[in-house]
Scaffold this motif. Structure first.
Motif, short mmCIF file in Angstrom:
data_model
loop_
_atom_site.label_atom_id
_atom_site.label_comp_id
_atom_site.label_asym_id
_atom_site.label_seq_id
_atom_site.Cartn_x
_atom_site.Cartn_y
_atom_site.Cartn_z
N PHE B 154 75.23 87.11 40.78
CA PHE B 154 74.24 86.84 39.89
C PHE B 154 73.95 84.95 40.28
O PHE B 154 72.97 84.48 40.03
N GLY B 155 75.29 84.39 40.41
CA GLY B 155 75.29 82.94 40.47
C GLY B 155 76.43 82.54 39.36
O GLY B 155 77.15 83.11 39.11
N ALA B 156 76.30 81.18 39.29
CA ALA B 156 77.26 80.66 38.42
C ALA B 156 76.82 79.48 37.54
O ALA B 156 75.80 78.62 38.28
N ALA B 157 77.24 79.43 36.39
CA ALA B 157 76.67 78.04 35.70
C ALA B 157 77.44 77.00 35.80
O ALA B 157 78.72 76.97 35.68
N GLY B 158 76.88 75.96 36.75
CA GLY B 158 77.70 74.71 37.12
C GLY B 158 78.22 74.16 35.81
O GLY B 158 77.46 73.62 34.75
N ASN B 159 79.29 73.44 35.95
CA ASN B 159 79.84 72.60 35.03
C ASN B 159 79.98 71.22 35.70
O ASN B 159 80.98 71.02 36.74
N ALA B 160 79.30 70.16 35.33
CA ALA B 160 79.32 68.88 36.05
C ALA B 160 79.54 68.00 34.97
O ALA B 160 79.46 68.24 33.80
N LEU B 161 79.54 66.54 35.34
CA LEU B 161 79.91 65.31 34.35
C LEU B 161 78.33 65.13 33.93
O LEU B 161 77.57 64.91 34.74
#
Lengths: 307, 439
Positions: B154-161
């Motif tokens: 389904f996708g991914a919740a990006g974890n960025a700075l």
């Protein structure tokens, strides 16, 4: 013919106290069996298998317990639970008793005060836990804010980020929540003590301490035993406060057996191990019950003989 | 065997289509005809999904569901649960053999009960071929044996700075550093300016992912590809030593942080740098408080810096879609997932969530949401570059158990805060992980 014998059977049943007693007991027994014995038995069984969430297990004997015995996090949770229960129960008892004694005096707005006392008990645990979570927040703590504004400290208190601070913080929250139960129950006990005993003692010249020591305390002991047994059981199995405030952090410093059991069983999927941890709580609970029953309740004078 | 021939047909045609494709949009229409699926008569579906992190997601998702019902006549009931509660619910459903037909869950959930899930290979192949293929992490999660798809990504919740541009500039940096060495310098400079960074070190289920990034960035990993625990390694120690220096620049109290703490502290201006999904920016942008709205202009995003490992080592929250075998309408369920994943639905949905969920299909990187606001762009590659939670081993009970027990996070927290030396922390993590990865 058959109708007649049926009636007579019913008639005989009606006259037999034993049979009737048995029948009337059945619903209660069924409830106990379905809602207490079965889950407990299932938990015990699960602890002896390697069941995972979504997959049936097979019997593995004491494998889970052996594995737990080598797990430092499990032992830490045992220590935390015992420490949490001991400290919180100690304070809940003395503060609760003190409050009960105060409220037993003739003070103004007596019923109002008693109602207020119950508030922490009435607020749903999760809500009060969220309130404490904010109170202890590392950035938004009201306590830290007040103390900093008052110039008493220069930086925010690390309530939940340090192992020991976190332990005492959650204990304080538990005490706050548990006092009303102890205080109200003891107050009810205090009111059953006949005033004539105090009058007689006063006439004999007993000091307030003597009256407490020789009248209040002995007559209150049975209530204390019950109240403290319940209080210890509630504290030992506490879950919501920890789960909301710290989730067992920092680095498992506040993980109780109940929270660890949940963490491993549900999010972790290790249902059997979670059940084993829950089962490991049982001996402690039985111990607590035995101490209160044999230590406090079975005083000789309560049985009508000499002390 | 109509099923077999259809698939074979599909494969041969899409290979031909793929060869002639210049851009995805050209052959999209061709491939569209290849999906043949007759849904069961009178089908009704129940879908359980995680509760939105950003409002736009839920609104458009439900609008798409409505569209599906209008088009097919299939009634769909959607239930929402907090994402951490979906996992146990899904597991129980798998266990007892009844529950929602489709469950949208997270990370390695599908790997816990692959035999209870409907084979989605035909659908995955169809979508993959139509939209330029799936990113590698999708196969790592949902095609565990390399042949059969046990769910649809389904996708991914990006974890960025997430950082404050003005604070970075004030600390003497014009550009956000892309490597770990520069990142440490920036953090220290931010701290010196009184605008420190803050990363969650409490038992934060979602926000613990930066701990995985840290260890992976230096080449450490929980297990090798044979599921042998190798966390106690020189690479891990290096990561922890670096983490110790990084931690010294953090705002006080991060050891107690759970998932919401960094969002609160950032929006309050107490920290100037943290790792998070795009939800902080979303919240700031849509806030009614003018002060917070102003803050949105100053928010910038950057990808997690690259360490000695030399490649991105992000760990993002992966989302799957599972169809359970107990469902009476597996074909309708497939039809539903296909519908939701098609450009006409998925594209607008991505846009209303401003990219909170990063697409799993390559063609969707062209979605304008990634470029309409340059602040969205760092989240574009979240699914492309991420590693799965049980890296570098196989996913299953061991990876799920080790993650839920916070072994990686506890190790990092213990070492960086100085409660244990990096070596001691790594040894302890090794021991704890071995309990899960025992043979």
């Amino acid at each position: 013919m058959s109708q007649g014998s049926g009636l007579s059977l019913l008639g005989r049943l009606n006259n037999s106290a034993n049979a009737l007693g048995f029948i009337f007991m059945l619903p209660a027994a069924a409830i106990l069996l379905v809602f207490l014995t079965y889950p407990l038995g299932l938990g015990m069984w699960l602890g002896l298998t390697d069941t995972k969430i979504g997959r049936d297990g097979v019997f593995v004997g004491l494998e889970n317990y052996k594995s737990l015995a080598e797990d430092s996090v499990f032992w830490l949770s045992v220590f935390n639970t015992v420490f949490y229960t001991a400290v919180a129960s100690f304070f809940k008892f003395f503060l609760g008793l003190w409050l009960a004694l105060l409220l037993n005096e003739n003070i103004k707005f007596k019923s109002f005060m008693r109602a207020i006392l119950l508030l922490p008990w009435i607020v749903p645990t999760t809500l009060s836990a969220i309130a404490f979570w904010w109170i202890y927040d590392s950035q938004f703590s009201i306590i830290s804010w007040v103390l900093v504004k008052a110039g008493l400290i220069d930086k925010y208190i690390n309530f939940l980020g340090d192992g020991w601070n976190a332990r005492f913080s959650v204990i304080a929250a538990n005490i706050w929540r548990g006092i009303p139960f102890v205080a109200i129950s003891l107050l009810a006990g205090l009111q059953t003590i006949s005033p004539s005993l105090y009058e007689a003692a006063t006439i004999d010249g007993a000091s307030p301490w003597q009256r407490f020591r020789h009248i209040t305390y002995p007559l209150l002991t049975p209530i204390i035993a019950i109240v403290m047994t319940f209080s210890v059981l509630f504290t030992f199995t506490d879950f919501q406060l920890i789960y909301v405030i710290t989730r067992g952090g920092p680095v498992n410093a506040t993980h109780l057996m109940a929270t660890l059991s949940f963490q491993r069983a549900i999010p972790g999927g290790q249902l059997a191990e979670g059940a084993a941890i829950a089962m490991a709580m049982v001996p402690f609970l039985i111990g607590a019950i035995l101490i209160s029953f044999f230590g406090l309740q079975r005083r000789a004078w309560q049985q009508g003989t000499k002390d | 065997m109509p099923h077999f021939t259809r698939r074979k047909f599909l494969q041969s045609t899409s290979v031909a289509a793929g060869a002639s494709a210049a851009g995805p949009m050209i052959w999209v229409k061709d491939a569209h005809a290849q999906w043949n699926n007759t849904v069961e008569k009178g089908a009704k579906l129940r879908v359980l999904r995680w509760k939105r992190f950003v409002q736009g997601d839920e609104d458009t998702y439900l609008a798409n569901v409505k569209k599906f019902t209008a088009k097919t006549g299939i009634e769909v009931r959607v239930d929402h649960e907090s994402w951490e509660d979906v996992r146990p619910k899904a597991a129980v459903a798998a266990n007892v053999g009844s529950g929602p037909d489709i469950i949208l869950s997270t990370n390695d959930d599908a790997n816990l009960y692959p035999e209870k899930l409907v084979d989605c290979t035909d659908l995955a192949n169809y979508l993959g071929k139509k939209y330029g293929g799936w990113y590698p992490v999708c196969e790592q999660y949902l095609k565990p044996d390399g042949k059969k798809w046990i769910g649809i990504p389904f996708g991914a919740a990006g974890n960025a700075l997430v950082y404050r541009e003005s604070h970075m500039k004030a600390a003497g940096f014009d550009k956000f550093p892309g490597d770990t060495a520069g990142f440490l310098k920036l953090s220290q400079a931010l701290k010196a300016k009184g605008t420190p960074p803050g990363f969650a070190l409490g038992h934060a289920t979602g926000d613990q992912s930066w701990a995985f990034w840290l260890v992976w960035a230096f080449g450490g990993k929980m297990v090798d590809n044979n599921n042998k625990v190798v966390i106690d390694s020189p690479e891990t120690i290096k990561a922890l030593e670096y983490g110790k220096e990084l931690y010294a620049s953090f705002v006080p109290g991060t050891l107690s942080w759970l998932d919401p703490n960094n969002n609160k502290a950032f929006l309050d201006g107490q920290i100037s740098l943290t790792a998070n999904g795009i939800s902080i920016y979303y919240a700031a942008k849509n806030s009614t408080d003018p002060k917070i709205k102003e803050l949105a202009a100053d928010i910038q995003h950057a990808n997690m810096p690259i360490g000695p490992a030399g490649v991105p080592t992000e760990m993002n929250l992966f989302f799957n879609q599972m169809i359970f075998k107990y469902s009476k309408y597996p074909k309708a369920a497939k039809e539903f997932i296909r519908f939701m994943m098609e450009e006409e639905q998925y594209g607008p949905w991505m846009q209303s969530a401003i990219g909170y969920v990063c697409h799993p299909l390559v063609a969707y990187e062209k979605n304008p949401i990634w470029t309409v606001d340059p602040k969205h762009t760092p989240y574009r590659n979240a699914t492309k570059v991420m590693r799965p939670i049980g890296y570098a081993g196989k996913m299953g009970y061991a990876s799920a158990g080790a993650t839920a027990d916070f072994i990686m996070l506890d190790m990092v927290a213990e070492a960086v805060s100085g409660q244990k030396s990096p070596k001691e922390a790594a040894e302890r993590a090794q021991k704890r992980a071995e309990r899960y990865y025992k043979v």
